[in-house]
Design a protein around this motif. Structure first.
Motif, PDB file in Angstrom:
ATOM      1  N   VAL A 110       0.837  -1.201   0.000  1.00 14.75           N
ATOM      2  CA  VAL A 110       0.000   0.000   0.000  1.00 14.75           C
ATOM      3  C   VAL A 110       0.873   1.254   0.000  1.00 14.75           C
ATOM      4  O   VAL A 110       0.553   2.251  -0.662  1.00 14.75           O
ATOM      5  N   GLY A 111       1.986   1.226   0.744  1.00 15.41           N
ATOM      6  CA  GLY A 111       2.862   2.394   0.816  1.00 15.41           C
ATOM      7  C   GLY A 111       3.431   2.777  -0.533  1.00 15.41           C
ATOM      8  O   GLY A 111       3.527   3.969  -0.869  1.00 15.41           O
ATOM      9  N   GLU A 112       3.848   1.789  -1.326  1.00 14.92           N
ATOM     10  CA  GLU A 112       4.372   2.061  -2.666  1.00 14.92           C
ATOM     11  C   GLU A 112       3.317   2.776  -3.514  1.00 14.92           C
ATOM     12  O   GLU A 112       3.602   3.770  -4.190  1.00 14.92           O
ATOM     13  N   PHE A 113       2.112   2.246  -3.489  1.00 12.63           N
ATOM     14  CA  PHE A 113       1.035   2.826  -4.288  1.00 12.63           C
ATOM     15  C   PHE A 113       0.695   4.235  -3.800  1.00 12.63           C
ATOM     16  O   PHE A 113       0.517   5.158  -4.601  1.00 12.63           O
ATOM     17  N   TYR A 114       0.643   4.406  -2.480  1.00 10.31           N
ATOM     18  CA  TYR A 114       0.277   5.699  -1.906  1.00 10.31           C
ATOM     19  C   TYR A 114       1.293   6.770  -2.290  1.00 10.31           C
ATOM     20  O   TYR A 114       0.915   7.887  -2.690  1.00 10.31           O
ATOM     21  N   SER A 115       2.571   6.449  -2.175  1.00 13.32           N
ATOM     22  CA  SER A 115       3.616   7.431  -2.487  1.00 13.32           C
ATOM     23  C   SER A 115       3.524   7.875  -3.941  1.00 13.32           C
ATOM     24  O   SER A 115       3.586   9.075  -4.251  1.00 13.32           O
ATOM     25  N   GLN A 116       3.364   6.909  -4.837  1.00 15.62           N
ATOM     26  CA  GLN A 116       3.268   7.256  -6.252  1.00 15.62           C
ATOM     27  C   GLN A 116       2.001   8.047  -6.530  1.00 15.62           C
ATOM     28  O   GLN A 116       2.020   9.041  -7.273  1.00 15.62           O
ATOM     29  N   LEU A 117       0.890   7.619  -5.926  1.00 19.05           N
ATOM     30  CA  LEU A 117      -0.383   8.298  -6.168  1.00 19.05           C
ATOM     31  C   LEU A 117      -0.341   9.751  -5.703  1.00 19.05           C
ATOM     32  O   LEU A 117      -0.837  10.648  -6.385  1.00 19.05           O
ATOM     33  N   MET A 118       0.263  10.008  -4.535  1.00 21.77           N
ATOM     34  CA  MET A 118       0.320  11.374  -4.019  1.00 21.77           C
ATOM     35  C   MET A 118       1.180  12.276  -4.907  1.00 21.77           C
ATOM     36  O   MET A 118       0.850  13.445  -5.130  1.00 21.77           O
ATOM     37  N   ASP A 119       2.283  11.727  -5.422  1.00 24.38           N
ATOM     38  CA  ASP A 119       3.117  12.510  -6.352  1.00 24.38           C
ATOM     39  C   ASP A 119       2.335  12.851  -7.610  1.00 24.38           C
ATOM     40  O   ASP A 119       2.350  13.995  -8.093  1.00 24.38           O
ATOM     41  N   GLU A 120       1.638  11.852  -8.143  1.00 25.48           N
ATOM     42  CA  GLU A 120       0.861  12.074  -9.362  1.00 25.48           C
ATOM     43  C   GLU A 120      -0.300  13.027  -9.109  1.00 25.48           C
ATOM     44  O   GLU A 120      -0.602  13.887  -9.943  1.00 25.48           O
ATOM     45  N   LEU A 121      -0.922  12.896  -7.959  1.00 22.86           N
ATOM     46  CA  LEU A 121      -2.057  13.761  -7.636  1.00 22.86           C
ATOM     47  C   LEU A 121      -1.614  15.214  -7.514  1.00 22.86           C
ATOM     48  O   LEU A 121      -2.319  16.132  -7.956  1.00 22.86           O
ATOM     49  N   GLY A 122      -0.452  15.427  -6.902  1.00 24.64           N
ATOM     50  CA  GLY A 122       0.063  16.788  -6.788  1.00 24.64           C
ATOM     51  C   GLY A 122       0.268  17.424  -8.149  1.00 24.64           C
ATOM     52  O   GLY A 122      -0.104  18.590  -8.368  1.00 24.64           O
ATOM     53  N   ARG A 123       0.842  16.670  -9.082  1.00 28.75           N
ATOM     54  CA  ARG A 123       1.049  17.205 -10.433  1.00 28.75           C
ATOM     55  C   ARG A 123      -0.280  17.435 -11.143  1.00 28.75           C
ATOM     56  O   ARG A 123      -0.441  18.413 -11.886  1.00 28.75           O
ATOM     57  N   PHE A 124      -1.229  16.532 -10.906  1.00 21.10           N
ATOM     58  CA  PHE A 124      -2.542  16.676 -11.543  1.00 21.10           C
ATOM     59  C   PHE A 124      -3.253  17.938 -11.057  1.00 21.10           C
ATOM     60  O   PHE A 124      -3.809  18.698 -11.863  1.00 21.10           O
ATOM     61  N   VAL A 125      -3.211  18.173  -9.753  1.00 19.71           N
ATOM     62  CA  VAL A 125      -3.863  19.360  -9.187  1.00 19.71           C
ATOM     63  C   VAL A 125      -3.215  20.630  -9.719  1.00 19.71           C
ATOM     64  O   VAL A 125      -3.891  21.594 -10.090  1.00 19.71           O
TER      65      VAL A 125
END
Length: 721
Positions: free
Chosen positions: A543-558
């Motif tokens: 879950v941690g791997e997915f969360y870290s990547q998702l948060m980075d991607e979400l920041g760029r998306f926002v």
């Protein structure tokens, strides 16, 4: 009394009959706990899931039964979801002693075997289920809000597996739109027509043999094709005979069952799984969620014995199949529990449901029987002929086959699930020709052909594509189909899936930013979940791997899509706040508190502090916009929530009923009069069930009176102002 807890109430009757009076069978009705509806239900760094009870009444009943029981057996389904349900039951019921049992068929033999082999709950399987739940929650809850704001659509949702499914449909549709058809030509010759007896045999020209350049795929010269079609006398180059064998298809997995039922019976995946669930609960088939195509040794022995008794051809050795990569082979393929039973009937259900269940059972049984039979054997004859066209040889091929040994086709002439995956041989009665001789064509035809794009996906072919790409698992396919249709990302036209503009907008917004839209990444995550189930990777690591990547991607998306707050520049906490029901439509920033009017989907002029946004509702009295007023009363007596006319001179007020203004009902006047101004008093209820009286002359007259036990105002007490 011994207690057996299963998932579905539909299993209770069958299991109770098997186990007898000394047992009590009860059902959890699925999950008894789940993540909360509000909030994520998990946070880093440990991502511990916070559960809430979803079936407190069921838990209360099961707890009472568990207290009375000598032993408690947890018999939820034999997969990750079932393992998690057993763990939730153990934890929620506070069981210190329990036995986890599984079986893949509800028969006396299988159930008794399961009870004789109890074990502890497999926490690796539980963690794998929790990891899938966590990934889906993070993806859906973290991404859906910013996604909706980016594309300016309400209730837009992202899904870790459903969004890749939509992407597959969208990309296929766009490939169809951009496809440019090519017109090309072929030639077919017809030989030896015998009127009223034989239609003759055919030979097809092979343009690849000397007529196409290396980089050329199709023959485009219609005039040259006409010359080739003018050939009548051809030299026989060769005529070969060989044997061709066709093996039977494997027994059904969840995916192949859904595909076959869609093609042969026109059932949607959801309906197929509902029918299969009932057949399983009634003890007619084995567990219906599996991606293993192999049968147990005992089942194969029973099937071969039955086929032998019917005189059907059997191969020398039992058949086994290679599973696809990543298959979870905890239990066997889907098969009848009693192969000799050719027809089954459910005891309960509507007539058409019972009929459809019988049809599905027949499909499963025939596939199971065929899977253990001998190959179908064909005699194949292939002749090659040639003729001269302007000094250049045109080569033709005539190919036909005849069924010599039906093999597995004695029970299943055609398998619907292979209808678009197996190339059929031509029915062409090619005679025994001798090389060096000649054959004379009696007719010819120039065949004009047009290339066609790949066809749209049906639900069945989309499931096959997802399975091939490693996206999703057997238990999820039907739900994915249901989700992408119910959320209007795809629609069905003539049995095929077509993306909606909303679905295309979803894909365009997510592709290129979020890894979970990458089809290879999605497959990789399924492998990681398998690793959690196998104890190779921890829940936190996955879950941690997915969360870290998702948060980075979400920041760029926002940063790329969200409008910045004009006051402080914050993008993450600056939102477009709108509600048709409540009449809200403005922009607000949680970071600095500033609010702005909406200007066609973008932030407009800043609203003055204290100003109340006008709603789309109009005053019934004067026709001007209403304001929605909420807050805490100055005297601290509670909250207020009502609508008021924006024209202060009008002063009309409305109750808030389900987010909409409703005119105040005229207060009931009592027969009692105000001692100060003489106007009628209005009775009002108190919090403790009593009554007090207010003057109808309010706000000019603010006199109040307490009510006495007989319901009359207490004029003797001082008036309350």
């Amino acid at each position: 009394m011994k207690l057996l807890i299963v998932e579905s109430p539909g299993k209770i009757k069958k299991l109770q009959d098997i186990l007898g009076a000394e047992w009590r069978v009860a059902a959890s009705c699925g999950h008894v706990r789940d993540l909360p509806n509000q909030g994520y239900g998990l946070e880093p760094p440990d991502y511990t899931l916070r559960y809430t009870e979803t079936r407190p009444d069921v838990l209360k009943k099961l707890a009472a039964l568990a207290r009375e029981a000598e032993e408690v057996f947890l018999a939820s389904d034999p997969d990750r979801e079932g393992e998690a349900i057993s763990w939730h039951l153990k934890d929620a019921l506070g069981l210190t002693a329990y036995k986890r049992v599984t079986y893949t068929a509800i028969t006396s033999q299988d159930v008794r075997a399961g009870l004789d082999s109890p074990r502890d709950i497999d926490m690796n399987l539980v963690h794998a289920q929790e990891a899938r739940r966590a990934l889906d929650r993070l993806c859906g809850y973290k991404v859906s809000g910013p996604l909706g704001r980016a594309v300016r659509e309400e209730k837009m949702s992202a899904g870790r597996v459903q969004s890749p499914a939509v992407r597959i449909v969208v990309e296929r549709e766009r490939a169809i739109r951009s496809f440019v058809s090519t017109t090309h030509y072929g030639v077919e010759l017809l030989f030896e027509v015998v009127e009223n007896i034989s239609a003759g045999w055919k030979a097809v020209w092979l343009p690849r043999e000397g007529w196409l350049d290396e980089d050329q795929e199709y023959f485009l010269d219609q005039a040259a094709a006409g010359k080739i079609a003018a050939l009548r006398v051809l030299d026989i180059l060769s005529c070969e005979e060989k044997e061709s064998r066709t093996s039977p298809p494997a027994p059904f997995t969840t995916s192949s069952l859904q595909q076959a039922a869609s093609n042969a019976l026109k059932f949607k995946p959801k309906k197929t799984m509902e029918l299969a669930q009932k057949l399983y609960e009634a003890g007619h088939i084995t567990y219906m969620r599996t991606d293993s195509p192999n049968l147990s040794e005992s089942a194969i022995a029973e099937i071969r014995a039955y086929c032998d008794a019917q005189g059907w051809p059997l191969p020398a050795k039992p058949r086994t199949w290679k599973s696809k990569a990543g298959a979870q082979e905890a239990h066997e393929a889907i098969r009848p529990t009693h192969i000799e039973v050719d027809k089954v009937t459910l005891e309960e259900g509507k007539e058409d449901f019972i009929r459809d269940a019988a049809a599905l059972y027949n499909l499963i049984r025939l596939r199971t029987l065929a899977s253990q039979l001998a190959d179908a054997v064909f005699d194949v004859r292939v002749a090659r002929l040639s003729g001269d066209v302007d000094g250049k040889q045109a080569v033709f091929e005539a190919k036909g086959r005849t069924l010599r040994e039906p093999g597995w086709k004695v029970v299943m002439a055609k398998d619907a699930s292979l209808a678009d995956a197996e190339e059929s041989e031509p029915d062409n009665a090619v005679p025994d020709l001798r090389a060096g001789c000649q054959a004379t064509a009696v007719q010819s035809k120039v065949k004009t052909k047009k290339t066609k794009p790949a066809s749209r996906f049906s639900e069945a072919s989309l499931i096959r594509e997802m399975e091939k790409r490693g996206i999703g698992r057997p238990a999820t396919y039907a739900a994915i189909m249901e989700n992408i249709a119910s959320r209007a990302y795809v629609k069905e036209e003539k049995g095929f899936l077509v993306p909606t503009p909303r679905g295309e907008k979803l894909v365009d917004a997510l592709v290129g930013t979020f890894g979970f839209l990458d089809l290879d990444f999605t497959s990789h995550m399924e492998e990681r979940l398998d690793d959690v189930a196998g104890g190779k990777v921890s829940y936190v690591e996955c879950v941690g791997e997915f969360y870290s990547q998702l948060m980075d991607e979400l920041g760029r998306f926002v940063q790329a899509h969200a409008a910045p707050c004009p006051a402080c520049g914050d993008r993450e906490q600056f939102r477009h706040i709108r509600s048709k029901e409540k009449g809200w439509n403005f922009w607000g920033c949680k970071a600095c508190g500033a609010t702005f009017a909406d200007d066609n989907g973008r932030p407009g002029p800043r609203r003055e502090k204290g100003a109340t946004e006008l709603t789309d509702f109009l005053c019934e009295k004067c026709g001007k916009p209403l304001q929605h007023l909420t807050g805490t009363r100055k005297d601290g007596s509670g909250q207020y929530d009502f609508f008021a006319c924006s024209d202060k001179e009008c002063g009309a007020k409305y109750d808030n009923v389900d987010g909409k203004p409703v005119a105040h009902e005229a207060p009931a006047l009592s027969e009692h009069k105000c001692k100060k101004c003489g106007k009628p008093l209005i009775p009002r209820p108190t919090r403790n069930g009593g009554v007090w009286f207010g003057c109808s002359g309010f706000p000019t007259c603010k006199v109040r009176y307490w009510g006495k036990e007989d319901g009359a105002p207490d004029y003797d007490n001082p008036p309350k102002h």
